[in-house]
Scaffold this active site. Sequence first.
Site, PDB file in Angstrom:
ATOM      1  N   ARG A  23      41.534  37.335  34.720  1.00  8.74           N
ATOM      2  CA  ARG A  23      40.160  37.038  34.288  1.00  8.74           C
ATOM      3  C   ARG A  23      39.278  38.199  34.744  1.00  8.74           C
ATOM      4  O   ARG A  23      39.128  38.436  35.943  1.00  8.74           O
ATOM      5  CB  ARG A  23      39.692  35.714  34.912  1.00  8.74           C
ATOM      6  CG  ARG A  23      38.286  35.286  34.488  1.00  8.74           C
ATOM      7  CD  ARG A  23      37.922  33.951  35.135  1.00  8.74           C
ATOM      8  NE  ARG A  23      36.581  33.511  34.739  1.00  8.74           N
ATOM      9  CZ  ARG A  23      35.455  33.888  35.350  1.00  8.74           C
ATOM     10  NH1 ARG A  23      35.500  34.699  36.394  1.00  8.74           N
ATOM     11  NH2 ARG A  23      34.293  33.447  34.915  1.00  8.74           N
ATOM     12  N   LYS A  83      34.976  41.819  42.638  1.00 11.55           N
ATOM     13  CA  LYS A  83      34.516  40.923  43.707  1.00 11.55           C
ATOM     14  C   LYS A  83      34.341  41.662  45.035  1.00 11.55           C
ATOM     15  O   LYS A  83      34.832  42.770  45.234  1.00 11.55           O
ATOM     16  CB  LYS A  83      35.487  39.748  43.863  1.00 11.55           C
ATOM     17  CG  LYS A  83      35.318  38.717  42.743  1.00 11.55           C
ATOM     18  CD  LYS A  83      36.125  37.455  42.986  1.00 11.55           C
ATOM     19  CE  LYS A  83      35.781  36.398  41.925  1.00 11.55           C
ATOM     20  NZ  LYS A  83      36.652  35.215  42.021  1.00 11.55           N
TER      21      LYS A  83
END
Length: 273
Positions: A255, A221
């Site tokens: 995740r 991210k």
Amino acid sequence: MTINCKGNLIDLTTPKVMGILNVTPNSFFDGGKHKSDKEILNQVENMLREGATFIDIGAYSSKPKAEFVSEKEELERILPVIQSILKQFPETILSVDTFRSEVAKVCVENGVAMINDISAGSLDENMFQIIAKYKVPYVMMHMRGTPQTMQSLTNYDNIVKEMIFYFSEKVAKATSLGITDLILDPGFGFAKTLEQNYEVLQNIELFQMLELPILVGISRKSMIYKVLNSNPNDALNGTTILNTIALMKGAKILRVHDVKEAVECVKLMQNLH
């Protein structure tokens, strides 16, 4: 700490890894990468071989300002993938990343074991009823607004305190409906500035007061690559570092796009007592 996935009791005492399978053409990292049935099945096989406990399928990109996708299109993208995976790998524990109750319903009826909702029921008031009816584990993420508006909704007095209040309200509503298998996701990158993402990570152990497993989705991210002045392709090392910190602070599910490295994090952490 266990969750029940279609009769399989998954023990989260040892943290588990959830592999990301995007079937969107526009995901921030791997959009459009897995187009054909063969490529999708190869990717799933790789993630299972590398140690993924769950495979999380998403057909609606939730990156900031992502374009709208109709419910019909979301189902058209996702259903053939679910059916293909379960035909080839019937033991796979599939999770579907959706905030729509009808999509969740159809997916569960087609063999999906878990629902991962970025809005924790806020974007579809029927979601809690569907989860309660089908009794599947439910990942509730913290977010404000929608993927299109969330980046303008980052004004908090005390972000961690407000998130704990948000989760406690959601948990109370879910448990009142008989939903028992709940997982909390702090929602890194969703309605949070760069600094706020790190503040949440710094204090993630505080969410343990809710006595529920915590899922962390930090993989590749912008909170990593913006700090390092790089890009998603070069963010694996940063992902591994932050995943390790999350595990040290009590995360139970990672995740990730890169299963092998996350599984190695978990294995190495198991040797620290």
